[in-house]
Structure formats: C-alpha cells, structure tokens
Motif scaffolding. Structure first.
Motif, PDB file in Angstrom:
ATOM      1  N   MET A  27      21.551  34.232  44.373  1.00 32.31           N
ATOM      2  CA  MET A  27      21.725  35.692  44.392  1.00 32.31           C
ATOM      3  C   MET A  27      20.874  36.346  43.305  1.00 32.31           C
ATOM      4  O   MET A  27      20.777  35.847  42.184  1.00 32.31           O
ATOM      5  CB  MET A  27      23.193  36.055  44.173  1.00 32.31           C
ATOM      6  N   THR A  28      20.297  37.503  43.640  1.00 32.87           N
ATOM      7  CA  THR A  28      19.575  38.299  42.662  1.00 32.87           C
ATOM      8  C   THR A  28      20.534  39.273  41.986  1.00 32.87           C
ATOM      9  O   THR A  28      21.702  39.395  42.371  1.00 32.87           O
ATOM     10  CB  THR A  28      18.452  39.109  43.345  1.00 32.87           C
ATOM     11  N   ALA A  29      20.020  39.983  40.977  1.00 27.25           N
ATOM     12  CA  ALA A  29      20.845  40.980  40.286  1.00 27.25           C
ATOM     13  C   ALA A  29      21.318  42.057  41.261  1.00 27.25           C
ATOM     14  O   ALA A  29      22.470  42.500  41.202  1.00 27.25           O
ATOM     15  CB  ALA A  29      20.047  41.599  39.141  1.00 27.25           C
ATOM     16  N   MET A  30      20.450  42.479  42.160  1.00 29.38           N
ATOM     17  CA  MET A  30      20.830  43.499  43.141  1.00 29.38           C
ATOM     18  C   MET A  30      21.858  42.940  44.106  1.00 29.38           C
ATOM     19  O   MET A  30      22.778  43.666  44.530  1.00 29.38           O
ATOM     20  CB  MET A  30      19.593  43.989  43.905  1.00 29.38           C
ATOM     21  N   ASP A  31      21.745  41.675  44.447  1.00 29.10           N
ATOM     22  CA  ASP A  31      22.743  41.038  45.309  1.00 29.10           C
ATOM     23  C   ASP A  31      24.123  41.071  44.634  1.00 29.10           C
ATOM     24  O   ASP A  31      25.145  41.312  45.293  1.00 29.10           O
ATOM     25  CB  ASP A  31      22.365  39.587  45.605  1.00 29.10           C
ATOM     26  N   LEU A  32      24.143  40.818  43.332  1.00 28.40           N
ATOM     27  CA  LEU A  32      25.409  40.825  42.596  1.00 28.40           C
ATOM     28  C   LEU A  32      26.030  42.217  42.612  1.00 28.40           C
ATOM     29  O   LEU A  32      27.233  42.372  42.854  1.00 28.40           O
ATOM     30  CB  LEU A  32      25.188  40.368  41.147  1.00 28.40           C
ATOM     31  N   LEU A  33      25.230  43.228  42.346  1.00 26.67           N
ATOM     32  CA  LEU A  33      25.740  44.598  42.345  1.00 26.67           C
ATOM     33  C   LEU A  33      26.262  44.989  43.730  1.00 26.67           C
ATOM     34  O   LEU A  33      27.309  45.623  43.860  1.00 26.67           O
ATOM     35  CB  LEU A  33      24.651  45.565  41.891  1.00 26.67           C
ATOM     36  N   THR A  34      25.522  44.617  44.754  1.00 24.37           N
ATOM     37  CA  THR A  34      25.959  44.909  46.130  1.00 24.37           C
ATOM     38  C   THR A  34      27.290  44.234  46.424  1.00 24.37           C
ATOM     39  O   THR A  34      28.186  44.827  47.031  1.00 24.37           O
ATOM     40  CB  THR A  34      24.897  44.439  47.138  1.00 24.37           C
ATOM     41  N   LEU A  35      27.426  42.978  45.978  1.00 23.65           N
ATOM     42  CA  LEU A  35      28.672  42.233  46.185  1.00 23.65           C
ATOM     43  C   LEU A  35      29.825  42.905  45.458  1.00 23.65           C
ATOM     44  O   LEU A  35      30.906  43.110  46.037  1.00 23.65           O
ATOM     45  CB  LEU A  35      28.499  40.796  45.682  1.00 23.65           C
ATOM     46  N   PHE A  36      29.617  43.259  44.185  1.00 23.71           N
ATOM     47  CA  PHE A  36      30.689  43.845  43.377  1.00 23.71           C
ATOM     48  C   PHE A  36      31.087  45.232  43.874  1.00 23.71           C
ATOM     49  O   PHE A  36      32.198  45.692  43.603  1.00 23.71           O
ATOM     50  CB  PHE A  36      30.269  43.931  41.917  1.00 23.71           C
ATOM     51  N   ARG A  37      30.211  45.887  44.587  1.00 26.96           N
ATOM     52  CA  ARG A  37      30.526  47.209  45.134  1.00 26.96           C
ATOM     53  C   ARG A  37      31.133  47.133  46.538  1.00 26.96           C
ATOM     54  O   ARG A  37      31.648  48.124  47.042  1.00 26.96           O
ATOM     55  CB  ARG A  37      29.245  48.059  45.191  1.00 26.96           C
ATOM     56  N   SER A  38      31.056  45.980  47.141  1.00 26.85           N
ATOM     57  CA  SER A  38      31.474  45.843  48.540  1.00 26.85           C
ATOM     58  C   SER A  38      32.987  45.746  48.709  1.00 26.85           C
ATOM     59  O   SER A  38      33.525  46.082  49.764  1.00 26.85           O
ATOM     60  CB  SER A  38      30.832  44.600  49.161  1.00 26.85           C
ATOM     61  N   GLY A  39      33.666  45.259  47.678  1.00 29.16           N
ATOM     62  CA  GLY A  39      35.106  45.013  47.817  1.00 29.16           C
ATOM     63  C   GLY A  39      35.417  43.787  48.664  1.00 29.16           C
ATOM     64  O   GLY A  39      36.579  43.538  48.985  1.00 29.16           O
ATOM     65  N   LYS A  40      34.407  43.003  49.027  1.00 29.36           N
ATOM     66  CA  LYS A  40      34.618  41.801  49.847  1.00 29.36           C
ATOM     67  C   LYS A  40      35.031  40.647  48.949  1.00 29.36           C
ATOM     68  O   LYS A  40      34.237  39.770  48.603  1.00 29.36           O
ATOM     69  CB  LYS A  40      33.351  41.464  50.636  1.00 29.36           C
ATOM     70  N   VAL A  41      36.304  40.661  48.571  1.00 27.29           N
ATOM     71  CA  VAL A  41      36.823  39.663  47.641  1.00 27.29           C
ATOM     72  C   VAL A  41      37.127  38.361  48.374  1.00 27.29           C
ATOM     73  O   VAL A  41      37.188  38.308  49.606  1.00 27.29           O
ATOM     74  CB  VAL A  41      38.092  40.196  46.942  1.00 27.29           C
ATOM     75  N   ILE A  42      37.327  37.302  47.602  1.00 19.09           N
ATOM     76  CA  ILE A  42      37.619  35.991  48.167  1.00 19.09           C
ATOM     77  C   ILE A  42      38.967  36.033  48.880  1.00 19.09           C
ATOM     78  O   ILE A  42      39.956  36.503  48.324  1.00 19.09           O
ATOM     79  CB  ILE A  42      37.651  34.914  47.070  1.00 19.09           C
ATOM     80  N   GLN A  43      38.992  35.547  50.104  1.00 22.73           N
ATOM     81  CA  GLN A  43      40.221  35.477  50.892  1.00 22.73           C
ATOM     82  C   GLN A  43      40.711  34.030  50.917  1.00 22.73           C
ATOM     83  O   GLN A  43      39.968  33.114  51.268  1.00 22.73           O
ATOM     84  CB  GLN A  43      39.958  35.944  52.324  1.00 22.73           C
ATOM     85  N   TYR A  44      41.961  33.827  50.522  1.00 23.07           N
ATOM     86  CA  TYR A  44      42.569  32.509  50.592  1.00 23.07           C
ATOM     87  C   TYR A  44      43.485  32.445  51.816  1.00 23.07           C
ATOM     88  O   TYR A  44      43.896  33.462  52.352  1.00 23.07           O
ATOM     89  CB  TYR A  44      43.377  32.221  49.325  1.00 23.07           C
ATOM     90  N   ARG A  45      43.820  31.225  52.226  1.00 25.98           N
ATOM     91  CA  ARG A  45      44.667  31.046  53.405  1.00 25.98           C
ATOM     92  C   ARG A  45      45.805  30.089  53.068  1.00 25.98           C
ATOM     93  O   ARG A  45      45.627  29.125  52.318  1.00 25.98           O
ATOM     94  CB  ARG A  45      43.853  30.458  54.573  1.00 25.98           C
ATOM     95  N   ILE A  46      46.972  30.379  53.598  1.00 25.13           N
ATOM     96  CA  ILE A  46      48.112  29.485  53.457  1.00 25.13           C
ATOM     97  C   ILE A  46      48.817  29.407  54.811  1.00 25.13           C
ATOM     98  O   ILE A  46      48.974  30.424  55.489  1.00 25.13           O
ATOM     99  CB  ILE A  46      49.081  29.968  52.358  1.00 25.13           C
ATOM    100  N   THR A  47      49.183  28.185  55.204  1.00 22.28           N
ATOM    101  CA  THR A  47      49.802  27.970  56.518  1.00 22.28           C
ATOM    102  C   THR A  47      51.234  27.504  56.341  1.00 22.28           C
ATOM    103  O   THR A  47      51.518  26.596  55.554  1.00 22.28           O
ATOM    104  CB  THR A  47      49.010  26.921  57.325  1.00 22.28           C
ATOM    105  N   PHE A  48      52.140  28.128  57.091  1.00 18.11           N
ATOM    106  CA  PHE A  48      53.543  27.746  57.096  1.00 18.11           C
ATOM    107  C   PHE A  48      53.878  27.186  58.473  1.00 18.11           C
ATOM    108  O   PHE A  48      53.884  27.925  59.458  1.00 18.11           O
ATOM    109  CB  PHE A  48      54.426  28.951  56.779  1.00 18.11           C
ATOM    110  N   PRO A  49      54.172  25.897  58.551  1.00 15.35           N
ATOM    111  CA  PRO A  49      54.457  25.279  59.858  1.00 15.35           C
ATOM    112  C   PRO A  49      55.773  25.770  60.460  1.00 15.35           C
ATOM    113  O   PRO A  49      56.665  26.248  59.749  1.00 15.35           O
ATOM    114  CB  PRO A  49      54.542  23.785  59.524  1.00 15.35           C
TER     115      PRO A  49
END
Length: 222
Positions: free
Chosen positions: A89-111
């Motif tokens: 990632m470039t510096a501009m890529d980082l800024l775009t990411l931090f402005r996107s709100g696309k945070v890491i999504q985790y998953r949990i499964t309950f059988p």
C-alpha cells in the motif's frame, strides 16, 4: 542578455520539476507487511503517524503524510476502527483506507443445538441468564431465543451486540415461519412454536427423524 534571463528563469522551474519528481517517487513507496491497525475514536493525525512509524508501516515521511492528508481533506475525515493494512500500500492507499470506514470484519458461528452457556463460552464470557435477559430487554428466559448462524462483528462490539443480532434474526425467522404455518390450531403464538421446536430438537439430534417426532407431538396436542 536574453539567454541569461531565460537560464535564470529556467533554474527554479528545473528545481521545481526535480522536487516534484522526487516527491512522486517518494509517494510511490509502499508498506512492507500486512498489519491490523487500530484507530481509536478521537485519535488525531499526529498520533496515527507516530503509531504507523512505530510499527514501521508508514511508507513515507510523517510530514509528507500529514501534508498529503491536508491536501486531500475534501475526500473526508479519517474514521475510527480497525483496518487491515496490506503489503504494497502507498501513503494515498492508507489514507483512502482510513477514510473508507471499511474496518476488519470478524465472523463467529454458533451451531444448532447450542445452549446459551455454549454461546457465552464461545465469546469468552459467562454472565448469568438474568443479566443477559435484562441487557437485551427480554421479559423471559433467554434460553433458546438465539438463532444458530454465522455472524459478523468488528473489534469493539460486545458480546451483547452479537447476541442482539442473533435475537433479532430469531424474531425474523419466527415471524416468517409463523406466517407460513397453515392450520395449526393448538399453537397460539410464535413463542409456542419455538418452545415445541426446542423440545423436538432435544428429543433427537438426527435431522431426518424430526418430522416424525414433530408429528407425534402435534397429535398429542390436538
């Protein structure tokens, strides 16, 4: 004389062009590794830069990064959350990411078939049922009221947030199934249907046997 003037005026232009070229090459530098990076609420750009530098994840000089953020401020603010920085990632890529709100999504499964205690253990917490019911606004025992499925969450979401999603999903499924129930006079509410389904589930864990067990209970209740 004219040549001297042309040469004199050309020098700043050449220096400016050289600086622009160096800046362009500088901004093309990229991150060296993947990293999950947290931006807490209220965090400022200076703090973000310091932590990126501390993690060796800022591909440009800190002052350059701040200037780039200032020049592109019309593209939006940096948003709080946990972000996945990727190698390359470039510096501009980082800024775009931090402005996107696309945070890491985790998953949990309950059988299917899990009790509330199993759900809480899976989330590394075990409050009493009464506490769970109170927090979720339930007037009844919460046991059996959480729909088995896979749920997505982000860092900072509480156990109750996940349980709330499962409770909402159960209510949705109950409403859908109740609307398609047909003529089942001995079941007076979706709650009755859920209770009967829980009893049938406890009677057999073998899916093909459940229609037979269900018919037995329906016949007894009629």
């Amino acid at each position: 004389m004219l040549k001297r003037i042309v040469v004199f005026l050309s020098i700043p232009l050449l220096l400016l062009s050289a600086f622009a070229g160096l800046l362009y090459l500088h901004l093309q530098q990229t991150t060296d590794a993947d990293l999950a990076f947290d931006i807490p609420r209220g965090d400022n750009l200076s703090s973000i830069v310091q932590r990126l530098q501390g993690n060796q994840s800022l591909p440009v000089d800190g002052a350059v990064f701040k200037a780039l953020a200032l020049l592109t401020r019309d593209e939006g603010p940096v948003l709080a959350g946990q972000y996945q920085i990727l190698k390359g990632m470039t510096a501009m890529d980082l800024l775009t990411l931090f402005r996107s709100g696309k945070v890491i999504q985790y998953r949990i499964t309950f059988p299917e078939g899990w009790r509330l205690s199993d759900w809480l253990n899976a989330m590394d917490d075990a409050p009493y049922k009464a506490q769970v019911a109170k927090v979720l606004g339930l007037e009844h025992d919460p046991e059996g009221w959480f729909f088995p499925d896979t749920y997505q969450y982000v860092k900072g979401d509480s156990d109750v947030t996940i349980l709330g999603m499962a409770l909402e999903r159960m209510a949705q499924v109950l409403d859908e199934e109740w609307s398609r129930r047909g003529m089942v006079s001995h079941l007076e509410s979706p709650t009755d249907a859920l209770t009967l389904a829980s009893i049938i589930e406890k009677e057999t864990g073998f899916e093909p046997d459940r229609p037979v067990v269900a018919s037995v209970f329906h016949n007894r209740l009629m």
